[in-house]
Design a protein around this motif. Sequence first.
Motif, PDB file in Angstrom:
ATOM      1  N   ALA A 119       6.043  54.042  26.133  1.00 59.23           N
ATOM      2  CA  ALA A 119       4.948  54.337  27.063  1.00 59.23           C
ATOM      3  C   ALA A 119       5.449  55.335  28.090  1.00 59.23           C
ATOM      4  O   ALA A 119       6.627  55.326  28.455  1.00 59.23           O
ATOM      5  N   ASN A 120       4.582  56.209  28.540  1.00 56.17           N
ATOM      6  CA  ASN A 120       4.954  57.136  29.611  1.00 56.17           C
ATOM      7  C   ASN A 120       4.977  56.395  30.939  1.00 56.17           C
ATOM      8  O   ASN A 120       4.083  55.593  31.228  1.00 56.17           O
ATOM      9  N   PRO A 121       5.977  56.652  31.774  1.00 55.71           N
ATOM     10  CA  PRO A 121       6.056  55.974  33.077  1.00 55.71           C
ATOM     11  C   PRO A 121       4.943  56.441  34.004  1.00 55.71           C
ATOM     12  O   PRO A 121       4.540  57.609  33.976  1.00 55.71           O
ATOM     13  N   GLU A 122       4.437  55.517  34.801  1.00 55.07           N
ATOM     14  CA  GLU A 122       3.401  55.868  35.776  1.00 55.07           C
ATOM     15  C   GLU A 122       4.001  56.774  36.852  1.00 55.07           C
ATOM     16  O   GLU A 122       5.119  56.553  37.319  1.00 55.07           O
ATOM     17  N   GLY A 123       3.249  57.805  37.230  1.00 56.39           N
ATOM     18  CA  GLY A 123       3.716  58.722  38.269  1.00 56.39           C
ATOM     19  C   GLY A 123       4.786  59.682  37.808  1.00 56.39           C
ATOM     20  O   GLY A 123       5.466  60.300  38.630  1.00 56.39           O
ATOM     21  N   GLY A 124       4.938  59.835  36.489  1.00 58.88           N
ATOM     22  CA  GLY A 124       5.945  60.756  35.955  1.00 58.88           C
ATOM     23  C   GLY A 124       5.608  62.201  36.269  1.00 58.88           C
ATOM     24  O   GLY A 124       4.432  62.590  36.333  1.00 58.88           O
ATOM     25  N   GLU A 125       6.643  62.996  36.466  1.00 60.06           N
ATOM     26  CA  GLU A 125       6.449  64.412  36.779  1.00 60.06           C
ATOM     27  C   GLU A 125       5.924  65.153  35.559  1.00 60.06           C
ATOM     28  O   GLU A 125       6.410  64.958  34.450  1.00 60.06           O
ATOM     29  N   GLU A 126       4.928  66.016  35.767  1.00 56.56           N
ATOM     30  CA  GLU A 126       4.373  66.794  34.659  1.00 56.56           C
ATOM     31  C   GLU A 126       5.465  67.652  34.034  1.00 56.56           C
ATOM     32  O   GLU A 126       6.241  68.301  34.720  1.00 56.56           O
ATOM     33  N   GLY A 127       5.516  67.621  32.731  1.00 56.65           N
ATOM     34  CA  GLY A 127       6.540  68.385  32.012  1.00 56.65           C
ATOM     35  C   GLY A 127       7.812  67.606  31.766  1.00 56.65           C
ATOM     36  O   GLY A 127       8.686  68.054  31.037  1.00 56.65           O
ATOM     37  N   LYS A 128       7.906  66.410  32.374  1.00 52.75           N
ATOM     38  CA  LYS A 128       9.118  65.617  32.205  1.00 52.75           C
ATOM     39  C   LYS A 128       8.857  64.241  31.598  1.00 52.75           C
ATOM     40  O   LYS A 128       9.756  63.423  31.514  1.00 52.75           O
ATOM     41  N   VAL A 129       7.616  63.968  31.212  1.00 45.30           N
ATOM     42  CA  VAL A 129       7.307  62.675  30.595  1.00 45.30           C
ATOM     43  C   VAL A 129       7.857  62.665  29.170  1.00 45.30           C
ATOM     44  O   VAL A 129       7.893  63.702  28.503  1.00 45.30           O
ATOM     45  N   PRO A 130       8.294  61.512  28.687  1.00 44.65           N
ATOM     46  CA  PRO A 130       8.919  61.474  27.357  1.00 44.65           C
ATOM     47  C   PRO A 130       7.964  61.745  26.202  1.00 44.65           C
ATOM     48  O   PRO A 130       8.367  62.271  25.170  1.00 44.65           O
ATOM     49  N   TYR A 131       6.663  61.386  26.381  1.00 46.47           N
ATOM     50  CA  TYR A 131       5.703  61.535  25.281  1.00 46.47           C
ATOM     51  C   TYR A 131       4.427  62.215  25.787  1.00 46.47           C
ATOM     52  O   TYR A 131       3.398  61.556  25.979  1.00 46.47           O
ATOM     53  N   PRO A 132       4.457  63.516  26.012  1.00 46.06           N
ATOM     54  CA  PRO A 132       3.247  64.202  26.482  1.00 46.06           C
ATOM     55  C   PRO A 132       2.132  64.114  25.433  1.00 46.06           C
ATOM     56  O   PRO A 132       2.338  64.440  24.269  1.00 46.06           O
ATOM     57  N   GLY A 133       0.964  63.644  25.854  1.00 49.31           N
ATOM     58  CA  GLY A 133      -0.139  63.513  24.901  1.00 49.31           C
ATOM     59  C   GLY A 133      -0.204  62.150  24.248  1.00 49.31           C
ATOM     60  O   GLY A 133      -0.952  61.948  23.296  1.00 49.31           O
ATOM     61  N   LEU A 134       0.560  61.153  24.763  1.00 48.09           N
ATOM     62  CA  LEU A 134       0.506  59.788  24.235  1.00 48.09           C
ATOM     63  C   LEU A 134      -0.446  58.941  25.075  1.00 48.09           C
ATOM     64  O   LEU A 134      -0.388  58.949  26.305  1.00 48.09           O
ATOM     65  N   ALA A 135      -1.318  58.212  24.385  1.00 51.00           N
ATOM     66  CA  ALA A 135      -2.153  57.204  25.033  1.00 51.00           C
ATOM     67  C   ALA A 135      -1.940  55.888  24.292  1.00 51.00           C
ATOM     68  O   ALA A 135      -1.595  55.873  23.116  1.00 51.00           O
ATOM     69  N   ARG A 136      -2.159  54.788  24.999  1.00 49.95           N
ATOM     70  CA  ARG A 136      -1.974  53.486  24.371  1.00 49.95           C
ATOM     71  C   ARG A 136      -3.006  52.515  24.924  1.00 49.95           C
ATOM     72  O   ARG A 136      -3.331  52.551  26.123  1.00 49.95           O
TER      73      ARG A 136
END
Length: 538
Positions: A206-223
Amino acid sequence: MRQFGNWLYNTFWANWMRRILTLLGLVAAGVLLYVFLPPIGEPESCASGVEKHGGECVGVNGSGYDFGTPQISEVARAIAKENEHFVGDKPHVTVALMLPLQPDIEAERVQLRSEIQGAYLAQYRSNRAEKTPLIRLVLANPGDGYQEQARVVDELAEMSKDKRDNLRAVTGFNLSLQSTEEAVKRLTGELGIPVLASRISADGLANPEGGEEGKVPYPGLARIIPTNGQQAKALSNFHGNLKDAETVLVKDTRPNDIYDESLAAAFSRKEPGPPGPKDQPYKSPGITELGDTGNDFGQIALNICESEARYVYFAGRPVHLRLFALKLAETSCHGKKYTIVSGSGSATLNRYMKKADWETLRGGKGAKEPTVTVQYAAPAHPDAWTSELRKWDKKHPDPKSRPGYFTYPQKELEALQGLVARGDAGEIGDVNLDDSRTMLVHDGVRTVAEAVFLANSQAKGTVPSLKRIAAEWPRLESKHRVDGTSGWICLTNAGNAYDKPVAVVELDPGTKRVDFVGIGWPEDRPQPRECIVPSGTG
């Protein structure tokens, strides 16, 4: 002499004719082998888009191939019919359902059918919503344990570029493994293909809440399923604060299973009071393999018996949970009763149970109450909304006071149940909603469809880009929330479901069913009435 000459002549030509015919036979055989068998070093074709690798048929197909699993034959044909006759050449996007499609165990084949049925029923409903583009559904087999996922991701990448396919999202994903993580990371990061994870619950996926744009591990992931951490919070909130001495954690330490790791971490939260018994680890040989775990569980059960623990948090797979529950029930312990608490991976535990198992959990003939109660956080249950609304009505006589987070999912569930009961969607095999898989995967495809429709709202009839669809995930809240059969789906800016309700369920040894117990909320309070995600969440 003339006779001898004739004999010599005939023998000479007979030998040559035999040689010529033999040569021609060999040539013909070679041609047949070339036509019907792949050249040395090349894989064997199983069906269109599917090749044999490692003994499995791996690849992507939406034309009715069942991947050698007869339990899904009917629903695979129904998908093919929808793709060919309803979608055809009309403007459409392709959605891939990525799951291991050749399981060895009967219980897993049945639960696989449930997941594919859910995806197909969502496709069927979305295509009749009078919105465009239409949804074309394909099945993608990454192999056992997602071991061949790289080949399938390559194929999906090509489909995203091909205008005949217009692949715009990948959903499914039912096992939280390292190989699953690799697939999701490449799809979202390297290839920019949106992913909607409907069943994987590991916190690391899961992407962390408040993650910096461009630095999230899974850009474009929803769950749409709560993470293991959220499920543990929901269970804790449901039970109230248990004392540490009353609980013990049993955990699988097998490497590369991030579901077990994540669930163990979630259950390791400090609880009030003096410390309870230490964690009880075991190491299984595989997701569906028992190995020596029976011996481990017997010893662990004896240790737990001498402690004050009555609640056992179990971080492991259903096959091992079944065996542990039986070992615990068989351990004579001065009349002590236990509740085993686990995560959403246990949603199909009842399908692994045998006739004698239920009697063991009951505590034998004459027992007034079960020796062991198995309770877990299910992503959904068909009795949830009726039960919760009944409780609400007892306390609130005014029907207008009924909250939307109960009434809208109830309407959506009734629509799905009606579609199944009428048989409008065709023959797809027996549909059982109790294990939550049909409901949750259905909601996943419906969520994808809603993102596609929103992305296309500015240019009707066209096919939105990959980026445009991924950009819609955070919009799915409030006015654009998804009324799922499993509850309201309102996504944070990180693409995670906000305060998604958890159905607390338990095995009933008497009825041999999975009974709904109540709703647990990860935030310890229901979702906002309009499902507006509060600030600071993501």
